[in-house]
Design a protein around this motif. Structure first.
Motif, PDB file in Angstrom:
ATOM      1  N   SER A 163      -8.506  38.465  -8.388  1.00 54.01           N
ATOM      2  CA  SER A 163      -7.374  37.550  -8.478  1.00 54.01           C
ATOM      3  C   SER A 163      -6.954  37.051  -7.100  1.00 54.01           C
ATOM      4  O   SER A 163      -7.024  37.780  -6.109  1.00 54.01           O
ATOM      5  CB  SER A 163      -6.179  38.223  -9.157  1.00 54.01           C
ATOM      6  OG  SER A 163      -5.158  37.278  -9.407  1.00 54.01           O
ATOM      7  N   LEU A 186      -3.756  35.598  -4.943  1.00 51.82           N
ATOM      8  CA  LEU A 186      -2.300  35.641  -4.962  1.00 51.82           C
ATOM      9  C   LEU A 186      -1.736  34.323  -4.441  1.00 51.82           C
ATOM     10  O   LEU A 186      -2.082  33.884  -3.344  1.00 51.82           O
ATOM     11  CB  LEU A 186      -1.777  36.786  -4.089  1.00 51.82           C
ATOM     12  CG  LEU A 186      -2.288  38.191  -4.402  1.00 51.82           C
ATOM     13  CD1 LEU A 186      -1.703  39.186  -3.409  1.00 51.82           C
ATOM     14  CD2 LEU A 186      -1.942  38.594  -5.835  1.00 51.82           C
ATOM     15  N   ASN A 232      -8.588  32.794 -11.730  1.00 50.80           N
ATOM     16  CA  ASN A 232      -7.734  33.975 -11.823  1.00 50.80           C
ATOM     17  C   ASN A 232      -6.690  33.932 -10.706  1.00 50.80           C
ATOM     18  O   ASN A 232      -7.021  34.126  -9.535  1.00 50.80           O
ATOM     19  CB  ASN A 232      -8.580  35.249 -11.724  1.00 50.80           C
ATOM     20  CG  ASN A 232      -7.785  36.495 -12.065  1.00 50.80           C
ATOM     21  OD1 ASN A 232      -6.557  36.463 -12.152  1.00 50.80           O
ATOM     22  ND2 ASN A 232      -8.479  37.598 -12.267  1.00 50.80           N
ATOM     23  N   THR A 246      -2.651  35.164  -9.566  1.00 50.37           N
ATOM     24  CA  THR A 246      -1.430  35.945  -9.780  1.00 50.37           C
ATOM     25  C   THR A 246      -0.319  35.337  -8.934  1.00 50.37           C
ATOM     26  O   THR A 246      -0.483  35.184  -7.719  1.00 50.37           O
ATOM     27  CB  THR A 246      -1.637  37.415  -9.385  1.00 50.37           C
ATOM     28  OG1 THR A 246      -2.688  37.977 -10.178  1.00 50.37           O
ATOM     29  CG2 THR A 246      -0.359  38.215  -9.596  1.00 50.37           C
ATOM     30  N   ARG A 251      -2.029  32.807 -16.566  1.00 48.76           N
ATOM     31  CA  ARG A 251      -1.812  33.305 -15.206  1.00 48.76           C
ATOM     32  C   ARG A 251      -1.056  34.631 -15.241  1.00 48.76           C
ATOM     33  O   ARG A 251      -0.308  34.917 -16.170  1.00 48.76           O
ATOM     34  CB  ARG A 251      -1.007  32.293 -14.384  1.00 48.76           C
ATOM     35  CG  ARG A 251      -1.599  30.891 -14.372  1.00 48.76           C
ATOM     36  CD  ARG A 251      -3.017  30.865 -13.846  1.00 48.76           C
ATOM     37  NE  ARG A 251      -3.472  29.501 -13.588  1.00 48.76           N
ATOM     38  CZ  ARG A 251      -4.687  29.203 -13.123  1.00 48.76           C
ATOM     39  NH1 ARG A 251      -5.566  30.165 -12.889  1.00 48.76           N
ATOM     40  NH2 ARG A 251      -5.025  27.953 -12.896  1.00 48.76           N
ATOM     41  N   HIS A 252      -1.227  35.429 -14.180  1.00 45.16           N
ATOM     42  CA  HIS A 252      -0.510  36.684 -14.031  1.00 45.16           C
ATOM     43  C   HIS A 252       0.700  36.478 -13.124  1.00 45.16           C
ATOM     44  O   HIS A 252       0.803  35.474 -12.402  1.00 45.16           O
ATOM     45  CB  HIS A 252      -1.421  37.755 -13.426  1.00 45.16           C
ATOM     46  CG  HIS A 252      -2.583  38.134 -14.302  1.00 45.16           C
ATOM     47  ND1 HIS A 252      -2.426  38.827 -15.473  1.00 45.16           N
ATOM     48  CD2 HIS A 252      -3.922  37.916 -14.163  1.00 45.16           C
ATOM     49  CE1 HIS A 252      -3.623  39.027 -16.030  1.00 45.16           C
ATOM     50  NE2 HIS A 252      -4.546  38.481 -15.262  1.00 45.16           N
ATOM     51  N   THR A 272       6.036  42.647 -14.011  1.00 44.49           N
ATOM     52  CA  THR A 272       4.683  42.101 -14.042  1.00 44.49           C
ATOM     53  C   THR A 272       4.124  42.137 -15.451  1.00 44.49           C
ATOM     54  O   THR A 272       4.632  42.860 -16.322  1.00 44.49           O
ATOM     55  CB  THR A 272       3.757  42.906 -13.099  1.00 44.49           C
ATOM     56  OG1 THR A 272       2.438  42.354 -13.128  1.00 44.49           O
ATOM     57  CG2 THR A 272       3.690  44.367 -13.503  1.00 44.49           C
ATOM     58  N   TYR A 295       0.880  42.850 -15.670  1.00 50.40           N
ATOM     59  CA  TYR A 295      -0.214  43.804 -15.531  1.00 50.40           C
ATOM     60  C   TYR A 295       0.172  45.149 -16.149  1.00 50.40           C
ATOM     61  O   TYR A 295       1.311  45.612 -15.989  1.00 50.40           O
ATOM     62  CB  TYR A 295      -0.546  44.038 -14.057  1.00 50.40           C
ATOM     63  CG  TYR A 295      -1.390  42.966 -13.409  1.00 50.40           C
ATOM     64  CD1 TYR A 295      -2.770  42.907 -13.614  1.00 50.40           C
ATOM     65  CD2 TYR A 295      -0.815  42.021 -12.564  1.00 50.40           C
ATOM     66  CE1 TYR A 295      -3.546  41.932 -13.003  1.00 50.40           C
ATOM     67  CE2 TYR A 295      -1.585  41.039 -11.942  1.00 50.40           C
ATOM     68  CZ  TYR A 295      -2.954  41.001 -12.175  1.00 50.40           C
ATOM     69  OH  TYR A 295      -3.713  40.033 -11.567  1.00 50.40           O
TER      70      TYR A 295
END
Length: 428
Positions: free
Chosen positions: A114, A116, A202, A204, A225-226, A309, A311
């Motif tokens: 990922s 950032l 990917n 975040t 998206r994270h 989050t 995650y």
């Protein structure tokens, strides 16, 4: 790089009509002239090149940046005022695609693969007198109106990289057809709608507590998206009530890790709560929550923060998730503060204009910062010079002095002249 920038500048809209003194200057020359000032970190660069042109018949604005004719500063402002910063978006996208193709983005990947992206707002102009239609306004207690320009400045960050990669900014300004003031979250949403398709697969997103709101988090989830967002107790009372309930039931996992900094031994204490509601509603989004406390050898808490989050969290990854979340500070230190204090003079009023000038010039400053970063990564001569002249101030002082008194045929000529003067072997 200069050629690619020129190609984009050739597409800039020309708002002039009829004939007049400004017709002799092209939009490309006006935009490249403005960019050269920010690239050289020299407000007087163009003045020196105009003088050099009169005395020698040539100048560095032409040989280094491809400026055919240098407009006056006022002419540059007038020509560029009608140009929206949207016109520069293709440059930022091209750079990002090139970095991905070169494999450079892999050096920024964390949490598997990922990238950032940190989001934050930065103000680059404020006044109680100067204003335009694009200014945000605020009425002060004394009745005076405060005018300001600000932008959301997304950057790619990594806990393992000192540098950041600026992306195209999104400007906070009154929107057509709306009576409401524009604000940071709305600008971030517009940016995501516009640039989301140009980002790596990917991503975040990182942000402060302002971004930790259900509509924004839901939008990120819809886009695949994270997120790892700062989550404060005072703005997330329901979430923290659930955490306290989980704590009483023994359902908050506590993990401790010890770390030697080279000077002292620190204890990092993590707390994890899974699937807690982000707000008090039946349709509340469930997120995973974690908190970190860093404790010194005397038992003092030297750092505390918490994140929400999407995650899944556990002992195997909570330290990495928190490390990623804490990397958000780089957008302030390595991007916004660099733009304000390291020679770019981001908050200086180079020209306000009546339409888009302030935003366009701010975007050109960010572009200059991005190009400097790329040169340090990929240009051997530039990198050698920056390693030798490690002080940014010294490096640009030398550039300013040399280009004031000497005319160079090309960037390579300038770089080799500097390397030779420092007795550094020129790479093949």
């Amino acid at each position: 790089m200069i050629e690619r920038i020129r190609q984009v500048f050739e597409t800039l809209p020309d708002g002039r009509s009829g004939t007049g003194v400004y017709q002799k200057y092209s939009m490309v020359d006006a935009a490249l002239s403005a960019f050269s000032v920010f690239f050289m970190q020299s407000p007087s660069f163009l003045d020196h090149q105009r003088t050099m042109q009169k005395e020698r018949g040539k100048n560095n604005a032409q040989s280094l940046f491809g400026v055919y004719q240098i407009p006056s500063d006022n002419q540059i402002r007038n020509l560029l005022d009608a140009v929206s910063p949207d016109a520069l978006w293709p440059l930022y996208r091209w750079v990002l695609q090139a970095l991905e193709a070169q494999g450079k983005l892999k050096e920024f990947q964390v949490l598997g693969d990922s990238v950032l992206v940190a989001l934050d707002r930065v103000e680059y102009f404020s006044s109680q007198k100067i204003h335009c239609a694009c200014c945000s306004t605020k009425t002060l207690k004394n009745g005076a109106i405060h005018y300001a320009h600000s932008a959301v400045t997304p950057v790619i960050v990594s806990p393992h990289q000192a540098d950041v990669i600026p992306l195209a900014p999104e400007f906070i300004a009154p929107q057509d057809g709306s009576d409401k003031q524009d604000y940071e979250l709305a600008a971030a949403r517009r940016w995501l709608e516009r640039e989301g398709g140009h980002l790596p697969a990917n991503v975040t997103f990182l942000g402060d507590d302002l971004y930790c709101k259900q509509p924004f988090c839901e939008y990120l989830k819809q886009q695949g998206r994270h997120f790892i967002l700062v989550c404060k107790p005072e703005s997330h009372k329901t979430l923290y009530e659930w955490v306290e309930d989980f704590q009483r039931l023994g359902q908050v996992e506590v993990i401790e890790k010890r770390r030697w900094t080279g000077k002292q031994r620190l204890t990092e204490r993590y707390r994890i709560a899974q699937q807690v509601p982000l707000r008090d509603s039946d349709d509340a989004l469930l997120v995973n929550w974690c908190e970190i406390e860093v404790i010194d050898e005397q038992g003092h808490i030297v750092y505390r923060n918490a994140f929400a989050t999407d995650y899944a969290l556990g002992a195997h990854n909570v330290a990495d998730i928190v490390s990623a979340g804490r990397t958000r500070w780089k957008i302030e230190n390595e991007n916004n503060n660099t733009l304000k204090t390291k020679g770019y003079n981001f908050a200086h009023n180079f020209g306000h204009g009546k339409k888009h000038l302030a935003a366009l010039l701010a975007s050109l400053i960010i572009l200059a910062f991005l190009v400097h970063t790329l040169l340090q990564w990929f240009d051997q001569c530039y990198r050698l010079l920056r390693e030798e002249l490690s002080s940014r101030k010294t490096f640009f002082n030398d550039l300013r002095a040399l280009t004031r008194y000497f005319c160079f045929d090309s960037w390579q000529h300038l770089m080799e002249f500097m390397l030779d003067g420092l007795n550094i072997p020129i790479p093949h």
